[in-house]
Design an enzyme around this catalytic site. Structure first.
Site, PDB file in Angstrom:
ATOM      1  N   HIS A 121      46.550  11.517 -12.173  1.00 19.17           N
ATOM      2  CA  HIS A 121      46.792  10.085 -12.013  1.00 19.17           C
ATOM      3  C   HIS A 121      46.912   9.371 -13.355  1.00 19.17           C
ATOM      4  O   HIS A 121      46.232   9.671 -14.327  1.00 19.17           O
ATOM      5  CB  HIS A 121      45.663   9.450 -11.191  1.00 19.17           C
ATOM      6  CG  HIS A 121      44.302   9.653 -11.785  1.00 19.17           C
ATOM      7  ND1 HIS A 121      43.743   8.798 -12.714  1.00 19.17           N
ATOM      8  CD2 HIS A 121      43.374  10.617 -11.589  1.00 19.17           C
ATOM      9  CE1 HIS A 121      42.543   9.221 -13.051  1.00 19.17           C
ATOM     10  NE2 HIS A 121      42.290  10.325 -12.383  1.00 19.17           N
ATOM     11  N   ASP A 122      47.859   8.430 -13.382  1.00 19.09           N
ATOM     12  CA  ASP A 122      48.058   7.508 -14.500  1.00 19.09           C
ATOM     13  C   ASP A 122      48.547   8.185 -15.772  1.00 19.09           C
ATOM     14  O   ASP A 122      48.475   7.595 -16.849  1.00 19.09           O
ATOM     15  CB  ASP A 122      46.771   6.723 -14.799  1.00 19.09           C
ATOM     16  CG  ASP A 122      46.240   6.001 -13.571  1.00 19.09           C
ATOM     17  OD1 ASP A 122      46.944   5.101 -13.069  1.00 19.09           O
ATOM     18  OD2 ASP A 122      45.147   6.348 -13.088  1.00 19.09           O
ATOM     19  N   GLY A 139      43.496  12.788 -16.099  1.00 22.22           N
ATOM     20  CA  GLY A 139      44.023  11.450 -15.881  1.00 22.22           C
ATOM     21  C   GLY A 139      44.258  10.671 -17.164  1.00 22.22           C
ATOM     22  O   GLY A 139      43.659  10.933 -18.201  1.00 22.22           O
TER      23      GLY A 139
END
Length: 269
Positions: A121-122, A139
């Site tokens: 994520h991200d 992340g």
């Protein structure tokens, strides 16, 4: 019109561009956008809030747009955006962003994500990046253009990988890896410039000489980093590559992976 295999399941809300192919038993669910001429193999899963560009090739069992593996995630809207001309191989996984990270995972153009690679994520990945088999990003990681991660390399969350950097296979990367360098080991250390990669990319000899001098000053001179950066600015030509290297270092929040002085001796010359 898109070519969808009869066994594939495609949500009515999905938007498939002209020439898109969807293979057997694949699942496309929710608000998904797929660009023209992208090929989706068999048993691929593409989830809600995912946008994929044109001319990508996604191989069997890849998963794109699944919710993040983050205990803070509470089901908020977040997105995965994949650009054009990417190749995503078997069992690769790319997850949506989180509210705490800006709500976006982005992959640029022309990248190769090999089998079992993972983009958490991200993460923000640039263009023409290669992630070899089972390379893993935690992340909130930034990977700049044309970086290469060897097989089973693992990068700690919030780290950055600079442009044209090379991460050796099975390396564990706990901090930022500066542009144009090589990092190897567990924990990873700098072992020199990525000279082979830079030469293949067509860097001029004068640029390579300047980068070599900057590397020596910044990482091998024994000076503190602030003094080494000042001397680099004073003594070396203001080439764009030198400026980018210095700016990357200035913006580092996690700090840089250290240089392995002994190994660097073997990479000089």
């Amino acid at each position: 019109m898109p070519d969808i295999h009869p066994t594939a399941i495609v949500d009515k809300g999905a938007e498939l561009g002209p020439g898109v192919k969807v293979g057997p038993y694949s699942l496309i669910s929710g608000r998904v956008v797929v660009g023209a001429d992208t090929e989706i193999g068999s048993h691929v899963v593409i989830k809600d809030y995912t946008t994929i560009g044109a001319r990508c090739r996604i191989f069997q069992f890849a998963v794109l747009g699944e919710i993040p593996q983050d205990l803070k995630f509470k089901g908020e809207e977040s997105h995965l955006v994949v650009g054009d001309d990417n190749t995503i191989r078997e069992f690769a996984t790319l997850h949506r962003g989180t509210e705490g990270g800006g709500g976006l995972t982005r992959v640029g153009n022309g990248n190769l994500l090999m089998a079992y690679s993972h983009v958490a994520h991200d993460c923000l990945i640039g263009n023409h990046v290669i992630m070899s088999n089972a390379a893993t990003l935690g992340g909130h990681i930034v990977v700049e253009d044309r970086a290469i991660l060897g097989g089973f390399a693992a990068v700690h969350q919030f780290s950055r990988i600079g442009t044209h950097a090379f991460i050796g296979g099975a390396s564990a990367v706990p901090r930022d890896v500066p542009p144009y360098t090589m990092a190897v080991g567990n924990r990873a250390k700098l072992v020199g410039l990525n000279l082979v990669g830079l030469k293949r990319a067509g860097f001029a000899d004068a640029t390579l000489q300047a980068l070599r001098a900057a590397y020596e000053l910044l990482f091998l001179s024994g000076l503190n980093l602030r003094e080494a950066m000042a001397r680099t600015r004073e003594e070396l030509p203001p080439l764009p590559e030198i400026q980018h290297l210095l700016e990357f270092i200035e913006k580092s929040e996690r700090g840089l992976v250290p240089a392995d002085v002994r190994e660097n001796r073997t990479h000089r010359g």
